[in-house]
Write an enzyme that holds these catalytic residues in place. Structure first.
Site, PDB file in Angstrom:
ATOM      1  N   SER A   1      52.680  18.104  23.310  1.00  0.00           N
ATOM      2  CA  SER A   1      53.489  16.905  23.151  1.00  0.00           C
ATOM      3  C   SER A   1      52.978  16.134  21.950  1.00  0.00           C
ATOM      4  O   SER A   1      51.764  15.999  21.762  1.00  0.00           O
ATOM      5  CB  SER A   1      53.407  16.036  24.408  1.00  0.00           C
ATOM      6  OG  SER A   1      54.209  14.881  24.275  1.00  0.00           O
TER       7      SER A   1
ATOM      8  N   HIS B   1      59.362  12.432  18.088  1.00  0.00           N
ATOM      9  CA  HIS B   1      58.733  12.955  19.299  1.00  0.00           C
ATOM     10  C   HIS B   1      59.157  14.404  19.484  1.00  0.00           C
ATOM     11  O   HIS B   1      60.303  14.764  19.198  1.00  0.00           O
ATOM     12  CB  HIS B   1      59.172  12.134  20.512  1.00  0.00           C
ATOM     13  CG  HIS B   1      59.023  12.849  21.823  1.00  0.00           C
ATOM     14  ND1 HIS B   1      60.097  13.453  22.451  1.00  0.00           N
ATOM     15  CD2 HIS B   1      57.945  13.077  22.614  1.00  0.00           C
ATOM     16  CE1 HIS B   1      59.678  14.007  23.572  1.00  0.00           C
ATOM     17  NE2 HIS B   1      58.384  13.808  23.698  1.00  0.00           N
TER      18      HIS B   1
ATOM     19  N   ASN C   1      58.242  17.812  22.373  1.00  0.00           N
ATOM     20  CA  ASN C   1      57.493  18.274  23.534  1.00  0.00           C
ATOM     21  C   ASN C   1      58.036  19.626  23.966  1.00  0.00           C
ATOM     22  O   ASN C   1      59.249  19.826  23.999  1.00  0.00           O
ATOM     23  CB  ASN C   1      57.624  17.257  24.677  1.00  0.00           C
ATOM     24  CG  ASN C   1      57.011  17.764  25.975  1.00  0.00           C
ATOM     25  OD1 ASN C   1      57.706  18.312  26.819  1.00  0.00           O
ATOM     26  ND2 ASN C   1      55.725  17.564  26.122  1.00  0.00           N
ATOM     27  N   VAL C   2      57.139  20.549  24.281  1.00  0.00           N
ATOM     28  CA  VAL C   2      57.508  21.822  24.915  1.00  0.00           C
ATOM     29  C   VAL C   2      56.517  22.070  26.039  1.00  0.00           C
ATOM     30  O   VAL C   2      55.318  21.845  25.884  1.00  0.00           O
ATOM     31  CB  VAL C   2      57.524  23.005  23.924  1.00  0.00           C
ATOM     32  CG1 VAL C   2      58.751  22.941  23.022  1.00  0.00           C
ATOM     33  CG2 VAL C   2      56.262  23.053  23.072  1.00  0.00           C
ATOM     34  N   ARG C   3      57.010  22.518  27.197  1.00  0.00           N
ATOM     35  CA  ARG C   3      56.156  22.584  28.364  1.00  0.00           C
ATOM     36  C   ARG C   3      56.622  23.668  29.332  1.00  0.00           C
ATOM     37  O   ARG C   3      57.785  24.086  29.316  1.00  0.00           O
ATOM     38  CB  ARG C   3      56.123  21.240  29.082  1.00  0.00           C
ATOM     39  CG  ARG C   3      57.494  20.762  29.502  1.00  0.00           C
ATOM     40  CD  ARG C   3      57.485  19.293  29.938  1.00  0.00           C
ATOM     41  NE  ARG C   3      58.825  18.850  30.316  1.00  0.00           N
ATOM     42  CZ  ARG C   3      59.735  18.391  29.456  1.00  0.00           C
ATOM     43  NH1 ARG C   3      59.435  18.303  28.173  1.00  0.00           N
ATOM     44  NH2 ARG C   3      60.919  18.009  29.882  1.00  0.00           N
TER      45      ARG C   3
ATOM     46  N   HIS D   1      69.527  17.024  13.315  1.00  0.00           N
ATOM     47  CA  HIS D   1      70.395  17.618  14.335  1.00  0.00           C
ATOM     48  C   HIS D   1      70.784  19.058  13.977  1.00  0.00           C
ATOM     49  O   HIS D   1      70.934  19.891  14.881  1.00  0.00           O
ATOM     50  CB  HIS D   1      71.631  16.751  14.539  1.00  0.00           C
ATOM     51  CG  HIS D   1      71.377  15.565  15.425  1.00  0.00           C
ATOM     52  ND1 HIS D   1      71.487  15.626  16.790  1.00  0.00           N
ATOM     53  CD2 HIS D   1      70.987  14.298  15.131  1.00  0.00           C
ATOM     54  CE1 HIS D   1      71.197  14.446  17.309  1.00  0.00           C
ATOM     55  NE2 HIS D   1      70.886  13.621  16.318  1.00  0.00           N
TER      56      HIS D   1
ATOM     57  N   GLY E   1      46.938  12.130  37.698  1.00  0.00           N
ATOM     58  CA  GLY E   1      45.537  11.857  37.375  1.00  0.00           C
ATOM     59  C   GLY E   1      45.133  12.390  36.021  1.00  0.00           C
ATOM     60  O   GLY E   1      43.974  12.756  35.809  1.00  0.00           O
ATOM     61  N   GLY E   2      46.079  12.428  35.098  1.00  0.00           N
ATOM     62  CA  GLY E   2      45.778  12.902  33.753  1.00  0.00           C
ATOM     63  C   GLY E   2      44.916  11.919  32.980  1.00  0.00           C
ATOM     64  O   GLY E   2      44.603  10.816  33.442  1.00  0.00           O
TER      65      GLY E   2
END
Length: 298
Positions: free
Chosen positions: A90, A104, A106-108, A143, A256-257
């Protein structure tokens, strides 16, 4: 399901992005490896006070837990109570020059497991652009890059994920988009693991081509105190979204990160003003009328 391949890709993606951003800025990102007491850890890469980036963070994390936190199981309550592992990259970049947009990406990947049952996995990710002073060619380029990332997987992905981004990055209490959008997706688990992983890799790989040309094009535009004041005011919207709505922020805090790594996305200088409105026929007003609206930029 090859989780080790996902981890190898994500750690490599973080390194590639940081190397390119360091070349753009001319400064170095600090390297901060951390461990999570409940399981897992990550690597935070951060720059502050750079020539281009007033603050920029690129984080990798791979964490484990006995129970999915509420933010992860809200859309799929049947998974509540399963153990999980989550990994991702991220990033948020807050440039110094108000003419360079915040961005921004993010890949997860998530895996939810339960004894005696098949693991459930899914991917998520996306990228979005938040300008302070809008340029049509920048929004169109960003885009187009998002479209190009998804096109090999089917013509229907980009319209769906663009619309999803427009809905997601929206401040309901302001009735206002956060920026000009991009793409966003979550809970992607079909048609199969390899396809979903391939699509997510393509999103990650298209980030630098989407953003770097915009930063290079705008970084040397002259600006003054007026532009910096407006940038600081608009950054307040970014803070509001991240702390009120963002699922990644909520997941990190609920699981809890590491707080410092979760909140590195927040800008270093922010202003709030009471009921402020831009003067008519100004570049600041044009941001609202021409850019903070959902439209087909491609």
């Amino acid at each position: 399901m090859n989780i080790s391949a996902v981890k190898t890709y994500l750690t490599g993606l973080q390194e590639r992005i940081v190397a390119r951003l360091e070349a753009l800025d001319g400064g170095a990102f600090l390297h901060d490896a951390w461990q999570r007491p409940r399981g897992g850890g990550g690597i935070t890469r951060l720059i502050e006070g750079g020539a281009l980036f007033e603050r920029g963070g690129v984080g990798y994390s791979h964490v484990f837990g006995d129970n999915l936190p509420p933010s992860a199981s809200a859309a799929r309550p049947e998974l509540a109570g399963r153990s999980f592992q989550a990994m991702g990259v991220s990033l948020v970049l807050h440039p110094r020059n108000p003419y360079v947009p915040t961005v921004h990406m993010n890949v997860r990947c998530f895996v939810a497991e339960k004894a005696g049952a098949e693991p459930v996995w899914w991917f998520g990710g996306g990228m979005d652009l938040t300008p302070y002073y809008g340029f049509v060619e920048d929004a169109a380029h960003f885009h187009r890059s998002c479209r190009d990332a998804l096109l090999p997987f089917g013509a229907d992905y980009h319209p769906r994920f663009k619309a999803w981004c427009d809905r997601y990055f929206y401040l309901k209490h302001r009735a206002e988009p956060r920026g000009v959008g991009g793409i966003f997706y979550d809970d992607l688990g079909a048609p199969d693991f390899d396809t979903c992983f391939g699509l997510t890799r393509s999103v990650g790989d298209h980030f630098l081509p989407a953003y770097a040309p915009i930063a290079e094009r705008r970084r040397d535009l002259p600006y003054g105190e007026r532009e910096r004041d407006f940038q600081a005011y608009r950054r307040g919207r970014y803070v509001e979204f991240n702390l009120v709505y963002d699922r990644g922020t909520l997941f990190g805090l609920q699981s809890g990160g590491r707080t410092e790594s979760i909140l590195m996305s927040l800008p270093p200088v922010v202003h709030w003003r009471y009921n402020w409105q831009p003067s008519p026929d100004t570049p600041e007003a044009q941001l609202y009328s021409d850019f903070l609206v959902a439209k087909d930029w491609v």
